[in-house]
Scaffold this motif. Structure first.
Motif, PDB file in Angstrom:
ATOM      1  N   ALA A 185       0.829  -1.203   0.000  1.00  0.00           N
ATOM      2  CA  ALA A 185       0.000   0.000   0.000  1.00  0.00           C
ATOM      3  C   ALA A 185       0.870   1.263   0.000  1.00  0.00           C
ATOM      4  N   ILE A 186       1.944   1.231   0.773  1.00  0.00           N
ATOM      5  CA  ILE A 186       2.858   2.384   0.788  1.00  0.00           C
ATOM      6  C   ILE A 186       3.461   2.589  -0.599  1.00  0.00           C
ATOM      7  N   HIS A 187       3.841   1.482  -1.258  1.00  0.00           N
ATOM      8  CA  HIS A 187       4.389   1.604  -2.614  1.00  0.00           C
ATOM      9  C   HIS A 187       3.373   2.234  -3.559  1.00  0.00           C
ATOM     10  N   ARG A 188       2.128   1.796  -3.480  1.00  0.00           N
ATOM     11  CA  ARG A 188       1.092   2.351  -4.360  1.00  0.00           C
ATOM     12  C   ARG A 188       0.869   3.830  -4.079  1.00  0.00           C
ATOM     13  N   SER A 189       1.055   4.244  -2.825  1.00  0.00           N
ATOM     14  CA  SER A 189       0.873   5.659  -2.494  1.00  0.00           C
ATOM     15  C   SER A 189       2.033   6.505  -3.004  1.00  0.00           C
ATOM     16  N   LEU A 190       3.242   5.957  -2.921  1.00  0.00           N
ATOM     17  CA  LEU A 190       4.416   6.706  -3.385  1.00  0.00           C
ATOM     18  C   LEU A 190       4.539   6.706  -4.900  1.00  0.00           C
ATOM     19  N   PHE A 191       4.085   5.624  -5.539  1.00  0.00           N
ATOM     20  CA  PHE A 191       4.185   5.505  -6.998  1.00  0.00           C
ATOM     21  C   PHE A 191       2.821   5.120  -7.578  1.00  0.00           C
ATOM     22  N   PRO A 192       1.881   6.050  -7.587  1.00  0.00           N
ATOM     23  CA  PRO A 192       0.544   5.733  -8.114  1.00  0.00           C
ATOM     24  C   PRO A 192       0.593   5.491  -9.607  1.00  0.00           C
ATOM     25  N   SER A 193      -0.329   4.675 -10.094  1.00  0.00           N
ATOM     26  CA  SER A 193      -0.367   4.374 -11.531  1.00  0.00           C
ATOM     27  C   SER A 193      -0.821   5.575 -12.346  1.00  0.00           C
ATOM     28  N   GLY A 209      14.096 -17.635   1.465  1.00  0.00           N
ATOM     29  CA  GLY A 209      15.296 -16.886   1.111  1.00  0.00           C
ATOM     30  C   GLY A 209      15.399 -16.624  -0.378  1.00  0.00           C
ATOM     31  N   SER A 210      14.994 -17.594  -1.198  1.00  0.00           N
ATOM     32  CA  SER A 210      15.051 -17.401  -2.651  1.00  0.00           C
ATOM     33  C   SER A 210      14.108 -16.287  -3.087  1.00  0.00           C
ATOM     34  N   ALA A 211      12.937 -16.186  -2.443  1.00  0.00           N
ATOM     35  CA  ALA A 211      12.007 -15.111  -2.786  1.00  0.00           C
ATOM     36  C   ALA A 211      12.523 -13.760  -2.295  1.00  0.00           C
ATOM     37  N   PHE A 212      13.001 -13.717  -1.063  1.00  0.00           N
ATOM     38  CA  PHE A 212      13.467 -12.455  -0.480  1.00  0.00           C
ATOM     39  C   PHE A 212      14.678 -11.903  -1.230  1.00  0.00           C
ATOM     40  N   PHE A 213      15.695 -12.734  -1.414  1.00  0.00           N
ATOM     41  CA  PHE A 213      16.897 -12.251  -2.082  1.00  0.00           C
ATOM     42  C   PHE A 213      16.670 -12.070  -3.582  1.00  0.00           C
ATOM     43  N   GLY A 214      15.724 -12.824  -4.151  1.00  0.00           N
ATOM     44  CA  GLY A 214      15.372 -12.588  -5.549  1.00  0.00           C
ATOM     45  C   GLY A 214      14.793 -11.201  -5.747  1.00  0.00           C
ATOM     46  N   ALA A 215      13.958 -10.748  -4.799  1.00  0.00           N
ATOM     47  CA  ALA A 215      13.402  -9.400  -4.894  1.00  0.00           C
ATOM     48  C   ALA A 215      14.490  -8.346  -4.722  1.00  0.00           C
ATOM     49  N   LEU A 216      15.403  -8.568  -3.778  1.00  0.00           N
ATOM     50  CA  LEU A 216      16.489  -7.605  -3.586  1.00  0.00           C
ATOM     51  C   LEU A 216      17.418  -7.559  -4.798  1.00  0.00           C
ATOM     52  N   LEU A 217      17.661  -8.729  -5.404  1.00  0.00           N
ATOM     53  CA  LEU A 217      18.497  -8.755  -6.603  1.00  0.00           C
ATOM     54  C   LEU A 217      17.812  -8.029  -7.751  1.00  0.00           C
ATOM     55  N   ALA A 218      16.495  -8.194  -7.868  1.00  0.00           N
ATOM     56  CA  ALA A 218      15.754  -7.474  -8.906  1.00  0.00           C
ATOM     57  C   ALA A 218      15.868  -5.967  -8.709  1.00  0.00           C
ATOM     58  N   ARG A 219      15.880  -5.528  -7.463  1.00  0.00           N
ATOM     59  CA  ARG A 219      16.012  -4.101  -7.177  1.00  0.00           C
ATOM     60  C   ARG A 219      17.356  -3.577  -7.656  1.00  0.00           C
ATOM     61  N   ARG A 220      18.396  -4.389  -7.547  1.00  0.00           N
ATOM     62  CA  ARG A 220      19.720  -3.946  -7.977  1.00  0.00           C
ATOM     63  C   ARG A 220      19.855  -3.950  -9.501  1.00  0.00           C
ATOM     64  N   ARG A 221      19.047  -4.768 -10.179  1.00  0.00           N
ATOM     65  CA  ARG A 221      19.219  -4.922 -11.628  1.00  0.00           C
ATOM     66  C   ARG A 221      18.512  -3.856 -12.443  1.00  0.00           C
ATOM     67  N   THR A 222      17.642  -3.066 -11.839  1.00  0.00           N
ATOM     68  CA  THR A 222      16.889  -2.085 -12.605  1.00  0.00           C
ATOM     69  C   THR A 222      17.203  -0.678 -12.108  1.00  0.00           C
ATOM     70  N   VAL A 223      17.047   0.285 -13.006  1.00  0.00           N
ATOM     71  CA  VAL A 223      17.236   1.689 -12.643  1.00  0.00           C
ATOM     72  C   VAL A 223      15.903   2.420 -12.565  1.00  0.00           C
ATOM     73  N   ASP A 224      14.821   1.721 -12.882  1.00  0.00           N
ATOM     74  CA  ASP A 224      13.490   2.331 -12.803  1.00  0.00           C
ATOM     75  C   ASP A 224      13.134   2.546 -11.333  1.00  0.00           C
ATOM     76  N   PRO A 225      12.908   3.795 -10.892  1.00  0.00           N
ATOM     77  CA  PRO A 225      12.632   4.047  -9.464  1.00  0.00           C
ATOM     78  C   PRO A 225      11.396   3.308  -8.954  1.00  0.00           C
ATOM     79  N   ALA A 226      10.339   3.268  -9.760  1.00  0.00           N
ATOM     80  CA  ALA A 226       9.107   2.606  -9.325  1.00  0.00           C
ATOM     81  C   ALA A 226       9.324   1.100  -9.169  1.00  0.00           C
ATOM     82  N   LEU A 227      10.013   0.494 -10.130  1.00  0.00           N
ATOM     83  CA  LEU A 227      10.242  -0.943 -10.055  1.00  0.00           C
ATOM     84  C   LEU A 227      11.219  -1.289  -8.929  1.00  0.00           C
TER      85      LEU A 227
END
Length: 485
Positions: A241-249, A394-412
């Motif tokens: 919900a916080i993400h949707r508030s900070l980055f609305p569609s 752990g695979s889900a948690f670190f997979g999400a963190l790795l995805a964050r490092r791989r993109t430069v899109d602020p919303a993603l």
């Protein structure tokens, strides 16, 4: 009329295959979220028992769908991913536990049974009765896990674009706000609106609609089965919900409207009066805080004191009751009850240390209430199952963190952070209550694991052939319809 309907259907199918529109898997996942969150968890198809909830059956349908499209080669995600390996091991542990239980059998030693003021704890049991109950529980556990696994796989492999993710997140937050409103009404008026819900074909497998209390305040349940579950679900939805508030569609819309679901979910969360919920929200908030820029951190530090004062004025006595949950730990019988379980649990674990005795076979009626999902996994799935669970999360948690490092899109980037935070909060609750015994908390957890897999797939480098999304664009007749990107 029929020809017009067919044209509209073909147009809609062409649009949903376009990367700019939400696909059928996204719509399917939204349907799961509606069934999971908006229908009281006690309403099931009676002949099927606890696994006959609409959300559970929807998840089993998702697993069948995923298997069919994968076997036919239509799954755009190819090969092994971290999420597939982690939850593949967890699936093997569930199957191994199911087999081990049927091979070795089950028993209920008198010393392990927890005697309470419930009448059923005073009744003697027979071997035949225990065996029949354990076989039914093992079957139920296998079907329940199939539903959780199905929605995870469809979410991870089926959400192929930002439009898919936006649609799922938007509706998940809306459903969470709806449940939060039910909880807020229940808190202030002492009336559970969810108790009035009646749907054709569904019957209640247990009583619901009553209002619980702790100290001088009501504990809310809404569509969940217990206040702890309600609070943990709110804690899992709050980062989204916080993400949707900070980055609305729709950035051009009214920004205050985008914060309404966040405020509702955040206000309803403490009304569960649950330590598990507060701890889950605290850990999720800490992950968000550490991943934010200093600008967002300062804004959060400024807002939090005002939010606390607002809750104190809105719900007098609530903040003090929650504070006493942590300051009075030494005199809380629920804490001593949890620690008293350790010796008894380890004795039962020693009987089947490697693969356990089968999911859902530790039945409180014949053993005791165990408010720790990790210990429950140790008994039901053995050491192999506990290790597999840790690796899967752990695979889900670190997979999400790795995805964050791989993109430069602020919303993603922030979406990946929010998903990782929600997963961390849900995972922490596994140590404070038996989460897999509560359908909303477990279903949301596996949905979050799937979202982590989807974000990881979307941010993979273009040269990585592990994922090859198929994009089908409408073209003129006589031209090629399918292209690969």
């Amino acid at each position: 009329m029929i020809a017009r309907s067919r044209r509209r259907l073909r147009t809609w199918l062409a649009r949903i295959r376009n990367p700019g529109y939400a696909g059928p898997a996204a719509i399917f996942v939204v349907g799961y979220g509606a069934l999971l969150l908006c229908i009281p968890a006690q309403l099931v198809i009676r002949p099927l028992g606890a696994v006959g909830s609409p959300a559970s059956l929807w998840g089993i349908g998702a697993l069948i769908w995923w298997i069919l499209i994968t076997l036919r080669g239509h799954n755009p995600v190819r090969g092994l991913t971290g999420l597939r390996v982690g939850f593949g091991l967890l699936t093997l542990s569930v199957l191994a536990g199911y087999a081990a239980g049927h091979v070795s059998g089950w028993y209920a030693p008198p010393s392990i049974r927890q005697v309470t003021d419930e009448f059923w704890t005073l009744l003697p049991t027979t071997v035949t009765e225990v065996t029949a109950t354990m076989i039914s529980g093992a079957d139920r556990g296998l079907l329940a896990f199939a539903g959780w696994l199905g929605i995870l796989l469809i979410t991870a492999d089926g959400l192929r674009s930002r439009a898919d993710l936006d649609l799922v997140l938007r509706w998940l937050v809306r459903f969470g706000a709806f449940v939060a409103v039910l909880g807020i009404v229940q808190y202030f008026f002492g009336f559970d609106i969810a108790g009035l819900f009646q749907l054709p074909g569904l019957t209640a497998n247990s009583d619901f609609g009553a209002v619980d209390s702790r100290s001088v305040v009501n504990r809310v349940v809404a569509t969940a089965t217990h206040p702890i579950e309600f609070g943990v679900v709110m804690a899992g939805l709050l980062p989204l919900a916080i993400h949707r508030s900070l980055f609305p569609s729709s950035p051009t819309g009214h920004r205050i409207i985008t914060w309404v679901p966040t405020i509702l979910i955040g206000a309803a969360l403490p009304m569960s009066v649950s330590r598990s919920a507060i701890l889950a929200a605290g850990v999720a908030g800490l992950i968000l805080f550490l991943g934010w820029s200093w600008r967002l951190r300062l804004r959060a530090l400024v807002i939090l004191p005002f939010a606390a004062v607002g809750m104190r004025l809105l719900a007098p006595g609530l903040i003090g009751t929650i504070r006493s949950l942590f300051t009075n730990l030494g005199n809380d019988p629920s804490i001593s009850g949890r620690t008293d379980d350790y010796t008894v649990v380890l004795q039962l674990y020693a009987e089947n240390p490697w693969f356990g005795r089968g999911l859902f076979t530790f039945v409180p009626r014949y053993y005791r209430i165990l408010d720790n999902q990790l210990l429950m996994i140790l008994i039901e799935l053995g050491l192999f199952g506990l290790i597999a669970l840790v690796l899967a999360i752990g695979s889900a948690f670190f997979g999400a963190l790795l995805a964050r490092r791989r993109t430069v899109d602020p919303a993603l980037r922030h979406l990946a952070l929010a998903v990782a935070a929600a997963i961390c909060g849900i995972a922490l609750s596994y140590a404070t209550f038996d989460a897999w015994g509560f359908p909303l908390a477990t279903g949301l957890g596996f949905l979050l694991f799937g979202l982590a897999g989807s974000v990881a797939n979307l941010t993979r480098p273009q040269g990585d052939l592990t994922t090859r999304p198929i994009v089908i664009l409408p073209q003129r007749r006589g031209t090629e319809m399918g292209t690969r990107t």
